[in-house]
Design a protein around this motif. Structure first.
Motif, PDB file in Angstrom:
ATOM      1  N   PRO A   9       0.816  -1.227   0.000  1.00 21.61           N
ATOM      2  CA  PRO A   9       0.000   0.000   0.000  1.00 21.61           C
ATOM      3  C   PRO A   9       0.848   1.275   0.000  1.00 21.61           C
ATOM      4  N   VAL A  10       1.996   1.241   0.667  1.00 21.26           N
ATOM      5  CA  VAL A  10       2.886   2.399   0.688  1.00 21.26           C
ATOM      6  C   VAL A  10       3.454   2.632  -0.704  1.00 21.26           C
ATOM      7  N   ILE A  11       3.905   1.562  -1.337  1.00 17.47           N
ATOM      8  CA  ILE A  11       4.475   1.675  -2.678  1.00 17.47           C
ATOM      9  C   ILE A  11       3.431   2.189  -3.665  1.00 17.47           C
ATOM     10  N   LYS A  12       2.209   1.689  -3.552  1.00 18.24           N
ATOM     11  CA  LYS A  12       1.132   2.171  -4.428  1.00 18.24           C
ATOM     12  C   LYS A  12       0.836   3.647  -4.170  1.00 18.24           C
ATOM     13  N   ALA A  13       0.820   4.036  -2.902  1.00 18.00           N
ATOM     14  CA  ALA A  13       0.548   5.440  -2.567  1.00 18.00           C
ATOM     15  C   ALA A  13       1.628   6.352  -3.128  1.00 18.00           C
ATOM     16  N   LEU A  14       2.854   5.880  -3.178  1.00 21.19           N
ATOM     17  CA  LEU A  14       3.957   6.692  -3.686  1.00 21.19           C
ATOM     18  C   LEU A  14       4.027   6.697  -5.212  1.00 21.19           C
ATOM     19  N   GLY A  15       3.176   5.907  -5.843  1.00 24.46           N
ATOM     20  CA  GLY A  15       3.219   5.770  -7.296  1.00 24.46           C
ATOM     21  C   GLY A  15       2.469   6.834  -8.072  1.00 24.46           C
ATOM     22  N   ASP A  16       2.166   7.941  -7.455  1.00 18.86           N
ATOM     23  CA  ASP A  16       1.438   9.014  -8.122  1.00 18.86           C
ATOM     24  C   ASP A  16       2.134  10.345  -7.832  1.00 18.86           C
ATOM     25  N   CYS A  28       7.132  19.572   5.606  1.00 16.21           N
ATOM     26  CA  CYS A  28       7.391  20.865   6.263  1.00 16.21           C
ATOM     27  C   CYS A  28       6.525  21.070   7.497  1.00 16.21           C
ATOM     28  N   GLY A  29       5.550  20.198   7.705  1.00 17.88           N
ATOM     29  CA  GLY A  29       4.679  20.308   8.866  1.00 17.88           C
ATOM     30  C   GLY A  29       3.240  20.001   8.518  1.00 17.88           C
ATOM     31  N   SER A  30       2.413  19.971   9.523  1.00 17.37           N
ATOM     32  CA  SER A  30       0.996  19.653   9.391  1.00 17.37           C
ATOM     33  C   SER A  30       0.280  20.705   8.536  1.00 17.37           C
ATOM     34  N   LEU A  31      -0.621  20.223   7.670  1.00 20.74           N
ATOM     35  CA  LEU A  31      -1.404  21.128   6.824  1.00 20.74           C
ATOM     36  C   LEU A  31      -2.866  20.692   6.825  1.00 20.74           C
ATOM     37  N   CYS A  32      -3.751  21.658   6.670  1.00 21.40           N
ATOM     38  CA  CYS A  32      -5.159  21.327   6.490  1.00 21.40           C
ATOM     39  C   CYS A  32      -5.411  21.080   5.005  1.00 21.40           C
ATOM     40  N   ALA A  33      -6.531  20.460   4.729  1.00 21.73           N
ATOM     41  CA  ALA A  33      -6.868  20.146   3.343  1.00 21.73           C
ATOM     42  C   ALA A  33      -6.912  21.399   2.476  1.00 21.73           C
ATOM     43  N   CYS A  34      -7.386  22.501   3.033  1.00 19.55           N
ATOM     44  CA  CYS A  34      -7.477  23.749   2.258  1.00 19.55           C
ATOM     45  C   CYS A  34      -6.097  24.244   1.843  1.00 19.55           C
ATOM     46  N   TYR A  49      -9.569  11.609  -2.402  1.00 22.30           N
ATOM     47  CA  TYR A  49      -9.106  10.308  -2.874  1.00 22.30           C
ATOM     48  C   TYR A  49      -7.607  10.128  -2.572  1.00 22.30           C
ATOM     49  N   HIS A  50      -6.805  11.138  -2.903  1.00 21.50           N
ATOM     50  CA  HIS A  50      -5.363  11.044  -2.667  1.00 21.50           C
ATOM     51  C   HIS A  50      -5.053  10.934  -1.171  1.00 21.50           C
ATOM     52  N   MET A  51      -5.778  11.691  -0.360  1.00 20.74           N
ATOM     53  CA  MET A  51      -5.527  11.638   1.081  1.00 20.74           C
ATOM     54  C   MET A  51      -5.955  10.292   1.654  1.00 20.74           C
ATOM     55  N   LYS A  52      -6.994   9.703   1.103  1.00 15.33           N
ATOM     56  CA  LYS A  52      -7.408   8.362   1.528  1.00 15.33           C
ATOM     57  C   LYS A  52      -6.297   7.356   1.240  1.00 15.33           C
ATOM     58  N   MET A  53      -5.712   7.444   0.057  1.00 12.44           N
ATOM     59  CA  MET A  53      -4.608   6.539  -0.302  1.00 12.44           C
ATOM     60  C   MET A  53      -3.426   6.722   0.654  1.00 12.44           C
ATOM     61  N   LEU A  54      -3.092   7.964   0.945  1.00 11.64           N
ATOM     62  CA  LEU A  54      -1.949   8.248   1.812  1.00 11.64           C
ATOM     63  C   LEU A  54      -2.202   7.833   3.255  1.00 11.64           C
ATOM     64  N   THR A  55      -3.414   8.065   3.740  1.00 10.80           N
ATOM     65  CA  THR A  55      -3.709   7.694   5.130  1.00 10.80           C
ATOM     66  C   THR A  55      -3.873   6.185   5.276  1.00 10.80           C
ATOM     67  N   GLU A  61      -1.000  10.807   8.632  1.00  9.21           N
ATOM     68  CA  GLU A  61      -2.000  10.754   9.694  1.00  9.21           C
ATOM     69  C   GLU A  61      -2.977  11.907   9.505  1.00  9.21           C
ATOM     70  N   ALA A  62      -4.239  11.668   9.825  1.00 12.51           N
ATOM     71  CA  ALA A  62      -5.287  12.687   9.692  1.00 12.51           C
ATOM     72  C   ALA A  62      -5.940  12.925  11.047  1.00 12.51           C
ATOM     73  N   VAL A  63      -6.120  14.197  11.371  1.00 17.42           N
ATOM     74  CA  VAL A  63      -6.769  14.584  12.621  1.00 17.42           C
ATOM     75  C   VAL A  63      -7.819  15.633  12.292  1.00 17.42           C
ATOM     76  N   LYS A  64      -9.029  15.433  12.796  1.00 14.16           N
ATOM     77  CA  LYS A  64     -10.124  16.376  12.579  1.00 14.16           C
ATOM     78  C   LYS A  64      -9.841  17.666  13.349  1.00 14.16           C
ATOM     79  N   ASP A  65      -9.970  18.797  12.648  1.00 12.91           N
ATOM     80  CA  ASP A  65      -9.761  20.115  13.237  1.00 12.91           C
ATOM     81  C   ASP A  65     -10.937  20.992  12.839  1.00 12.91           C
ATOM     82  N   GLY A  66     -11.975  20.978  13.645  1.00 14.35           N
ATOM     83  CA  GLY A  66     -13.200  21.689  13.290  1.00 14.35           C
ATOM     84  C   GLY A  66     -13.851  21.042  12.092  1.00 14.35           C
ATOM     85  N   SER A  67     -14.067  21.824  11.044  1.00 10.23           N
ATOM     86  CA  SER A  67     -14.694  21.264   9.840  1.00 10.23           C
ATOM     87  C   SER A  67     -13.649  20.763   8.841  1.00 10.23           C
ATOM     88  N   TRP A  68     -12.365  20.937   9.162  1.00  9.49           N
ATOM     89  CA  TRP A  68     -11.286  20.511   8.268  1.00  9.49           C
ATOM     90  C   TRP A  68     -10.526  19.331   8.853  1.00  9.49           C
TER      91      TRP A  68
END
Length: 108
Positions: A9-16, A28-34, A49-55, A61-68
């Motif tokens: 799964p890691v190799i597939k995620a890196l294939g794009d 460089c650090g944590s970022l929100c989707a926006c 879709y891309h974030m689903k593949m990466l997570t 790692e994904a952490v809910k921050d309000g609506s983002w």
């Protein structure tokens, strides 16, 4: 589980290239989707879709921050993956090329 399938799964995620760019941005650090969207110029659904593949691969790692969602690199997984790749490309005593029965499997 077969050692080669563990990190598939890691190799597939890196294939794009978009996912590689996202991973580079997250180095460089944590970022929100926006913030990611501002730099990759794709739709929200494509980013999801891309974030689903990466997570799901464990690289991010994904952490809910309000609506983002806030995303960050999972350094534990990246360290394990780098160690795995180094083990594949470095000859060692337990290397597949040193085990006669495994050599036969390679020829199949």
């Amino acid at each position: 589980m077969n050692q080669y399938q563990t990190y598939l799964p890691v190799i597939k995620a890196l294939g794009d290239p978009t996912r590689l760019k996202i991973l580079d941005m997250l180095s460089c650090g944590s970022l929100c989707a926006c913030e990611i969207l501002e730099n990759v110029h794709i739709t929200q659904s494509t980013l999801s879709y891309h974030m689903k593949m990466l997570t799901e691969s464990g690289l991010v790692e994904a952490v809910k921050d309000g609506s983002w969602m806030r995303y960050s690199v999972n350094t534990s997984m990246t360290d394990k993956f780098i160690e795995y790749i180094n083990g594949i490309v470095t000859e060692s005593e337990d290397c597949i090329c040193h085990i006669p029965t495994k050599r036969k499997e390679l020829r199949k």
